[in-house]
Design a protein around this motif. Structure first.
Motif, PDB file in Angstrom:
ATOM      1  N   LEU A  34      -7.560   3.283  -6.647  1.00  0.00           N
ATOM      2  CA  LEU A  34      -7.543   1.979  -6.886  1.00  0.00           C
ATOM      3  C   LEU A  34      -6.366   1.006  -6.142  1.00  0.00           C
ATOM      4  CD1 LEU A  34      -7.806   2.732 -10.787  1.00  0.00           C
ATOM      5  CD2 LEU A  34      -9.721   1.901  -9.192  1.00  0.00           C
ATOM      6  N   GLY A  35      -5.823   1.644  -5.072  1.00  0.00           N
ATOM      7  CA  GLY A  35      -4.977   0.992  -4.258  1.00  0.00           C
ATOM      8  C   GLY A  35      -3.494   1.025  -4.635  1.00  0.00           C
ATOM      9  N   THR A  36      -2.684   0.462  -3.891  1.00  0.00           N
ATOM     10  CA  THR A  36      -2.692  -0.613  -3.006  1.00  0.00           C
ATOM     11  C   THR A  36      -2.980   0.109  -1.641  1.00  0.00           C
ATOM     12  OG1 THR A  36      -1.505  -2.459  -1.900  1.00  0.00           O
ATOM     13  CG2 THR A  36      -0.239  -0.510  -2.492  1.00  0.00           C
ATOM     14  N   ASP A  37      -3.522  -0.449  -0.533  1.00  0.00           N
ATOM     15  CA  ASP A  37      -3.778   0.269   0.519  1.00  0.00           C
ATOM     16  C   ASP A  37      -2.836  -0.004   1.668  1.00  0.00           C
ATOM     17  OD1 ASP A  37      -6.094   1.145  -0.701  1.00  0.00           O
ATOM     18  OD2 ASP A  37      -6.966  -1.047  -0.513  1.00  0.00           O
ATOM     19  N   SER A  38      -1.814  -0.229   1.486  1.00  0.00           N
ATOM     20  CA  SER A  38      -0.716  -0.357   2.417  1.00  0.00           C
ATOM     21  C   SER A  38       0.694  -0.578   1.827  1.00  0.00           C
ATOM     22  CB  SER A  38      -1.045  -1.645   3.427  1.00  0.00           C
ATOM     23  OG  SER A  38      -0.441  -3.074   2.876  1.00  0.00           O
ATOM     24  N   ALA A  39       1.862  -0.671   2.692  1.00  0.00           N
ATOM     25  CA  ALA A  39       3.093  -0.401   2.415  1.00  0.00           C
ATOM     26  C   ALA A  39       3.671  -2.053   2.218  1.00  0.00           C
ATOM     27  CB  ALA A  39       4.015   0.182   3.310  1.00  0.00           C
ATOM     28  N   GLU A  40       2.489  -2.951   2.374  1.00  0.00           N
ATOM     29  CA  GLU A  40       2.881  -4.599   2.094  1.00  0.00           C
ATOM     30  C   GLU A  40       3.299  -4.918   0.662  1.00  0.00           C
ATOM     31  OE1 GLU A  40       0.506  -8.408   3.487  1.00  0.00           O
ATOM     32  OE2 GLU A  40       0.440  -6.761   4.834  1.00  0.00           O
ATOM     33  N   SER A  41       4.160  -5.419   0.357  1.00  0.00           N
ATOM     34  CA  SER A  41       4.618  -5.761  -1.141  1.00  0.00           C
ATOM     35  C   SER A  41       3.521  -6.340  -1.784  1.00  0.00           C
ATOM     36  CB  SER A  41       5.752  -6.879  -0.808  1.00  0.00           C
ATOM     37  OG  SER A  41       6.334  -7.145  -2.285  1.00  0.00           O
ATOM     38  N   VAL A  42       3.486  -5.712  -3.167  1.00  0.00           N
ATOM     39  CA  VAL A  42       2.413  -6.001  -4.075  1.00  0.00           C
ATOM     40  C   VAL A  42       3.200  -5.935  -5.535  1.00  0.00           C
ATOM     41  CG1 VAL A  42       0.301  -5.588  -2.945  1.00  0.00           C
ATOM     42  CG2 VAL A  42       1.760  -3.758  -4.253  1.00  0.00           C
ATOM     43  N   ASP A  43       2.558  -6.523  -6.566  1.00  0.00           N
ATOM     44  CA  ASP A  43       2.922  -6.447  -7.821  1.00  0.00           C
ATOM     45  C   ASP A  43       2.549  -5.203  -8.745  1.00  0.00           C
ATOM     46  OD1 ASP A  43       4.382  -8.504  -7.369  1.00  0.00           O
ATOM     47  OD2 ASP A  43       2.861 -10.028  -7.961  1.00  0.00           O
ATOM     48  N   TYR A  44       3.415  -4.273  -9.323  1.00  0.00           N
ATOM     49  CA  TYR A  44       2.912  -3.036  -9.855  1.00  0.00           C
ATOM     50  C   TYR A  44       2.080  -3.241 -11.295  1.00  0.00           C
ATOM     51  CZ  TYR A  44       7.262  -3.713 -12.662  1.00  0.00           C
ATOM     52  OH  TYR A  44       8.409  -4.240 -13.294  1.00  0.00           O
ATOM     53  N   PRO A  45       2.549  -4.531 -11.843  1.00  0.00           N
ATOM     54  CA  PRO A  45       1.655  -4.700 -12.933  1.00  0.00           C
ATOM     55  C   PRO A  45       0.197  -4.403 -12.654  1.00  0.00           C
ATOM     56  CG  PRO A  45       3.727  -5.967 -13.478  1.00  0.00           C
ATOM     57  CD  PRO A  45       3.350  -5.045 -11.813  1.00  0.00           C
ATOM     58  N   ASP A  46      -0.223  -5.160 -11.455  1.00  0.00           N
ATOM     59  CA  ASP A  46      -1.501  -5.335 -11.299  1.00  0.00           C
ATOM     60  C   ASP A  46      -2.448  -4.054 -10.942  1.00  0.00           C
ATOM     61  OD1 ASP A  46      -0.987  -7.999 -11.256  1.00  0.00           O
ATOM     62  OD2 ASP A  46      -0.776  -8.151  -9.057  1.00  0.00           O
ATOM     63  N   PHE A  47      -1.530  -2.907 -10.357  1.00  0.00           N
ATOM     64  CA  PHE A  47      -2.107  -1.433 -10.157  1.00  0.00           C
ATOM     65  C   PHE A  47      -2.351  -0.789 -11.490  1.00  0.00           C
ATOM     66  CE2 PHE A  47      -1.438  -3.786  -6.415  1.00  0.00           C
ATOM     67  CZ  PHE A  47      -2.475  -3.436  -5.475  1.00  0.00           C
ATOM     68  N   ALA A  48      -1.243  -0.944 -12.263  1.00  0.00           N
ATOM     69  CA  ALA A  48      -1.310  -0.137 -13.670  1.00  0.00           C
ATOM     70  C   ALA A  48      -2.354  -0.602 -14.386  1.00  0.00           C
ATOM     71  CB  ALA A  48       0.111  -0.488 -14.379  1.00  0.00           C
ATOM     72  N   GLY A  49      -2.703  -2.007 -14.362  1.00  0.00           N
ATOM     73  CA  GLY A  49      -3.812  -2.684 -15.120  1.00  0.00           C
ATOM     74  C   GLY A  49      -5.120  -2.184 -14.414  1.00  0.00           C
ATOM     75  N   LYS A  50      -5.187  -2.121 -13.279  1.00  0.00           N
ATOM     76  CA  LYS A  50      -6.228  -1.475 -12.701  1.00  0.00           C
ATOM     77  C   LYS A  50      -6.812  -0.124 -13.149  1.00  0.00           C
ATOM     78  CE  LYS A  50      -6.800  -4.164  -8.384  1.00  0.00           C
ATOM     79  NZ  LYS A  50      -6.877  -3.950  -7.040  1.00  0.00           N
TER      80      LYS A  50
END
Length: 145
Positions: A34-50
């Motif tokens: 479910l991602g993320t697909d790179s080491a570029e900065s993202v927000d962890y709550p979004d991926f926990a939610g997915k």
């Protein structure tokens, strides 16, 4: 290790390298990435939610979450009532979170744990059953928190 169901896996940028390493180290697991697909900065709550959504929707039976420390993503996951996410650092924690807590999501820190230990933790998590019995009443109480 016998895996009968799809396992969702997701991470933020701090967990990307470990997520990719686990997919290679455990090729027999039916991963739902479910991602993320790179080491570029993202927000962890979004991926926990997915990941929480995938488990809720029956797309996966269990999940693996990874962020830099494992702390933020485990907190975010546990905001979902149907998730019991355990942050672990060793195989004993991975075994006990299944046996005693019926955890359905394992969290780890990509900057805190090595690949070999992380692989062992995932194997233990996926192959350990919930003991039920005296532990079930405690799990039942979590629904009332």
């Amino acid at each position: 290790m016998e895996v009968l169901d799809t396992v969702a896996i997701a991470c933020d940028h701090g967990g990307f390298a470990l997520k990719e390493a686990l997919k290679v180290a455990l090729p027999d697991v039916a991963w739902l990435d479910l991602g993320t697909d790179s080491a570029e900065s993202v927000d962890y709550p979004d991926f926990a939610g997915k990941l929480a959504d995938a488990i809720r929707d029956g797309k996966a039976a269990r999940g693996i979450l990874i962020c830099g420390s494992g702390i933020g993503i485990s907190i975010a996951a546990n905001r979902h009532a149907h998730i019991r996410c355990a942050l672990v650092h060793d195989v004993t924690g991975a075994r006990l979170c299944r046996q005693h807590n019926d955890a359905n999501v394992l969290a780890m820190g990509g900057r805190m744990i090595g690949e070999a230990v992380a692989k062992e933790c995932v194997e233990e998590f996926l192959s350990t059953a919930f003991e039920g019995g005296r532990h079930q009443k405690r799990i039942d109480k979590l629904g009332s928190c």
